[in-house]
Scaffold this motif. Structure first.
Motif, mmCIF file in Angstrom:
data_model
loop_
_atom_site.group_PDB
_atom_site.id
_atom_site.type_symbol
_atom_site.label_atom_id
_atom_site.label_comp_id
_atom_site.label_asym_id
_atom_site.label_seq_id
_atom_site.Cartn_x
_atom_site.Cartn_y
_atom_site.Cartn_z
ATOM 1 N N THR B 4 0.840 -1.191 0.000
ATOM 2 C CA THR B 4 0.000 0.000 0.000
ATOM 3 C C THR B 4 0.879 1.246 0.000
ATOM 4 O O THR B 4 2.067 1.177 0.321
ATOM 5 C CB THR B 4 -0.907 0.039 1.251
ATOM 6 N N THR B 5 0.276 2.365 -0.382
ATOM 7 C CA THR B 5 1.010 3.618 -0.390
ATOM 8 C C THR B 5 0.238 4.635 0.433
ATOM 9 O O THR B 5 -0.957 4.822 0.206
ATOM 10 C CB THR B 5 1.097 4.191 -1.831
ATOM 11 N N ALA B 6 0.912 5.269 1.376
ATOM 12 C CA ALA B 6 0.260 6.323 2.145
ATOM 13 C C ALA B 6 0.700 7.669 1.592
ATOM 14 O O ALA B 6 1.889 7.884 1.328
ATOM 15 C CB ALA B 6 0.637 6.213 3.612
ATOM 16 N N LYS B 7 -0.266 8.548 1.399
ATOM 17 C CA LYS B 7 0.072 9.832 0.802
ATOM 18 C C LYS B 7 -0.876 10.903 1.309
ATOM 19 O O LYS B 7 -2.070 10.641 1.484
ATOM 20 C CB LYS B 7 -0.035 9.704 -0.728
ATOM 21 N N LEU B 8 -0.327 12.085 1.529
ATOM 22 C CA LEU B 8 -1.175 13.226 1.864
ATOM 23 C C LEU B 8 -1.662 13.820 0.555
ATOM 24 O O LEU B 8 -0.857 14.144 -0.316
ATOM 25 C CB LEU B 8 -0.380 14.280 2.636
ATOM 26 N N MET B 9 -2.961 13.912 0.416
ATOM 27 C CA MET B 9 -3.455 14.450 -0.854
ATOM 28 C C MET B 9 -4.790 15.168 -0.694
ATOM 29 O O MET B 9 -5.484 15.029 0.308
ATOM 30 C CB MET B 9 -3.573 13.341 -1.893
ATOM 31 N N GLU B 13 -7.296 15.493 -6.115
ATOM 32 C CA GLU B 13 -6.195 14.617 -6.540
ATOM 33 C C GLU B 13 -6.612 13.151 -6.370
ATOM 34 O O GLU B 13 -6.353 12.311 -7.246
ATOM 35 C CB GLU B 13 -4.954 14.927 -5.702
ATOM 36 N N LYS B 147 -10.338 9.908 1.073
ATOM 37 C CA LYS B 147 -10.175 8.514 0.675
ATOM 38 C C LYS B 147 -11.343 8.072 -0.217
ATOM 39 O O LYS B 147 -11.168 7.347 -1.197
ATOM 40 C CB LYS B 147 -10.084 7.625 1.914
ATOM 41 N N ARG B 179 -7.186 18.322 2.449
ATOM 42 C CA ARG B 179 -6.075 17.372 2.343
ATOM 43 C C ARG B 179 -6.123 16.400 3.505
ATOM 44 O O ARG B 179 -6.255 16.804 4.658
ATOM 45 C CB ARG B 179 -4.737 18.107 2.339
ATOM 46 N N LYS B 181 -4.558 12.262 4.816
ATOM 47 C CA LYS B 181 -3.701 11.108 4.505
ATOM 48 C C LYS B 181 -4.587 10.001 3.940
ATOM 49 O O LYS B 181 -5.623 9.660 4.514
ATOM 50 C CB LYS B 181 -3.013 10.633 5.777
ATOM 51 N N VAL B 183 -4.452 6.023 2.461
ATOM 52 C CA VAL B 183 -3.678 4.808 2.195
ATOM 53 C C VAL B 183 -4.269 4.155 0.949
ATOM 54 O O VAL B 183 -5.391 3.670 0.955
ATOM 55 C CB VAL B 183 -3.726 3.843 3.395
#
Lengths: 309, 378
Positions: B4-9, B13, B147, B179, B181, B183
């Motif tokens: 998995t990838t965690a990213k603030l977005m 986006e 999410k 924005r 986080k 996952v």
């Protein structure tokens, strides 16, 4: 009365305190145009920079001193057609004017404008062309020059190098509606602009169209004190020639016998920073070709010796 | 092992990442606040995966280009906000009648008209259902956090393909620009529907009736399948008709595609509903404030519960009906003057009073506003 006299003696129809970017030449253009048009003017400013900076009167703190309204992006000319006929029915005469950006003119507003032009609605339609959608962070329009970076024509390592198409020649498209008056103008040539607004006001029947080329400091990456110099270069490089047309009789109003290279213009603008010599040469070739076409029209219209030239 | 990838977005986006995960291959759009980031990211990212980005001359052109791209066999999307969504309505009807799958993201702002371009609104709820003329099927999903912008956009593509309908992702200014986080799942665990071509070209019937509400596979245009695409009423092959009987059959079949599958489409988030006396029903960003208010009331011993609609159209009647059967009061906070409340009232009927909290000043609800309503007559 010279242009200088006109500007020195006429009242500014825009209040102080609007929030245009530092050095914005559209603000200068708008103030100039409205001084010439005078108080008997009804003004439409669709969504775009000049609506956003407060000319439409945000919170009553600033704005136009003449009656102004904020139509939608795609129908300024149609709303003005209604205003014109409504005024006519009441026996009232006024300058009915749009001051619209290129998005509201050459893209979304084109159908309405072309309709008004063909019908001959008595409107003065002025487009301030800064080559894109600046209010939403600079996306391309069909007036954006080939090679320009914009947020929807990005420049990346994968090979996309800005906008692939060159700007459409919109003032000529308007001239091909056989209008009583079409002109191009620049904030670097104010006396020329003043004369053109006066000629648009002299039109008795039909739509008059003026297309003003306004390099955008914020969107294009230009230093704020370079605004007029770069506007002048756009004309002196023949990138944006200044002319006027009555019907199909077109004549240059500023002749550029010894043009500066397009490269001199392009290299001072951030959005073209990624262009190599070959791509600048391409812009030079397009400029030359378009100018030749105008020269032929200018010759047909009588050239420098034509009456009124 | 899953990666998995965690990213603030930002929500916008996340919509774009969801669309790309779904196999987005075509974006046609026009800049408008507060949706523009979606176009900008697609302009940047689509060419990298062999997709096409095209900026159109207005929103009418944008949705029309998406219909064309979908007919040509590609997964297509556009994004806009209220004024652009209004311009798209004619083509939403066209996509519904011609059964061309497309996804439209509407990042709602305060309307009507130009409204308050940078402020929050949820006034396009009814427009998403009834904006174009005539009865027509449509599906609309409303993400309630960043999410879900990812998840529901991904789902929107599958639903569009499954039912051959326009699917609207009804986001809003707060969800779109907030924005968080997120996952993201391992790409190998995402299995979007791939559009399969019909097995045989001979006798292809793109609009054949299916009593179960299913739809025939859609053939790509120009690949030898003989079919006709028209906004006129048409028979099973697509040929235009004025025959009332065929028209009646067609319109009822279109409605059945969504109606028969309402249970599959229904999707809600709920918390503390089972024993609650006061149910708060909301969607999108309003529901974030509502959930905070519900939790506070619970902490203070008030039996409040939350129902947040993730599918807004078709309206999840069965779920709301179940809630209505046991609560003493329903509260509907929304950033409009009572559009969701109209539907809730229709389902709740006389069983419980419905309190409308409509807000139209462009500012997100403070949880206190909803909390105060929960505590009234508790």
């Amino acid at each position: 009365m010279t242009a200088l006299d006109t500007l020195a003696t006429r009242e500014d129809q825009i209040s102080p305190g609007i929030s245009a970017c530092v050095g914005c030449n559209v603000e200068l253009t708008l103030r100039t145009v409205l001084k010439v048009l005078g108080p008997n003017t009804i003004l439409a400013i669709p969504p775009g920079c000049m609506g956003g900076v407060g000319v439409v009167g945000w919170d009553k703190m600033s704005g136009a001193k003449v009656p102004v309204f904020f139509p939608l992006l795609d129908n300024s000319a149609s709303m003005l057609a209604g205003i014109r006929l409504g005024l006519k029915a009441r026996g009232r005469e006024a300058n009915v004017v749009a001051f619209a950006g290129d998005g509201a003119t050459v893209d979304a507003g084109f159908q309405a404008l072309s309709g008004a032009a063909e019908r001959g609605d008595k409107i003065i339609y002025i487009c301030y062309d800064n080559e894109g959608y600046m209010n939403t962070g600079y996306q391309r329009s069909s007036s954006t020059s080939k090679g320009s970076w914009t947020s929807t024509t990005p420049v990346s390592k994968e090979g996309s190098g800005g906008k692939p198409q060159h700007r459409k020649d919109f003032p000529l498209i308007m001239a091909m509606h056989d209008l009583p008056y079409v002109a191009t103008a620049s904030p670097a040539y104010i006396p020329d602009l003043v004369k053109k607004v006066e000629r648009a006001m002299e039109v008795k029947e039909g739509l008059a169209y003026i297309h003003i080329y306004n390099p955008c400091l914020t969107g294009w990456g230009i230093k704020s004190d370079d605004s007029i110099a770069i506007s002048r270069l756009s004309v002196q490089s023949r990138f944006f020639p200044l002319w006027e047309a009555h019907g199909r009789r077109l004549q240059f109003t500023v002749r550029v016998p010894k043009p500066v290279p397009v490269a001199d213009y392009v290299r001072r603008i951030g959005k073209f920073r990624h262009l190599d010599e070959a791509r600048i040469a391409e812009l030079q070739a397009i400029t030359d070709e378009r100018y030749s076409f105008l020269e032929a029209m200018d010759r047909m219209g009588g050239g420098a010796n034509a009456p009124g030239a | 092992m899953s990666k998995t990838t965690a990213k603030l977005m930002q929500g916008n986006e996340a919509c774009t990442i969801g669309a790309l995960a779904a196999g987005l291959e075509f974006y046609g759009g026009y800049p408008i606040t507060p949706s523009t980031e979606i176009a900008e990211i697609c302009a940047e990212e689509l060419p990298k995966v062999g997709g096409k980005f095209i900026q159109m001359e207005d929103e009418i052109g944008s949705i029309a280009a998406c219909i064309g791209a979908s007919l040509a066999g590609k997964k297509a999307m556009t994004a806009t906000s209220g004024p652009g969504f209004s311009l798209m309505q004619e083509c939403i009807g066209y996509a519904a009648l011609t059964e061309v799958p497309i996804v439209i993201i509407n990042v709602q702002r305060m309307g009507p008209s130009t409204g308050m371009p940078t402020s929050l609104g949820q006034g396009d709820l009814m427009q998403a259902r009834w904006g174009t003329h005539g009865d027509h099927p449509v599906i609309a999903l409303a993400p309630g956090n960043v999410k879900e912008c990812f998840e529901l956009t991904l789902r929107a593509f599958d639903l569009a393909e499954t039912y051959r309908v326009p699917v609207i992702v009804l986001s809003d200014e707060v969800i779109g620009h907030m924005r968080e986080k997120v996952v993201l799942p391992d790409p190998s665990e995402i299995h979007p529907l791939r559009r399969a071509a019909p097995a045989t070209r001979a006798g292809y019937k793109p609009y054949a009736a299916d009593p179960d509400g299913g739809v025939p596979l859609m053939a790509p245009f120009g690949e030898g399948y003989r079919w006709h695409v028209t906004g006129l009423f048409h028979d099973e092959s697509g040929k235009p008709t004025n025959k009332g009987e065929i028209a009646d059959t067609l319109l009822r079949r279109l409605a059945r595609k969504v109606d028969k599958n309402a249970d599959i489409l229904a999707d809600c988030f709920s918390e503390s509903l089972d024993d609650c006396d006061v149910a708060v029903i909301s969607f999108g960003s309003s529901a974030m404030s509502a959930l905070s208010a519900v939790r506070r009331a619970r902490a203070e011993g008030v039996k409040a519960g939350m129902l947040r609609l993730r599918t807004v159209w078709p309206f999840p009647e069965a779920i709301v009906d179940k809630v209505a059967s046991r609560v003493k009061r329903v509260i509907v906070p929304e950033m409009n003057l009572g559009q969701l409340a109209l539907e809730v009232e229709r389902v709740v009927g006389c069983r419980a009073p419905v309190t409308r909290i409509g807000k139209v000043n462009g500012e997100l609800f403070h949880p206190d506003e909803i909390y105060a309503s929960i505590m009234e007559n508790k």
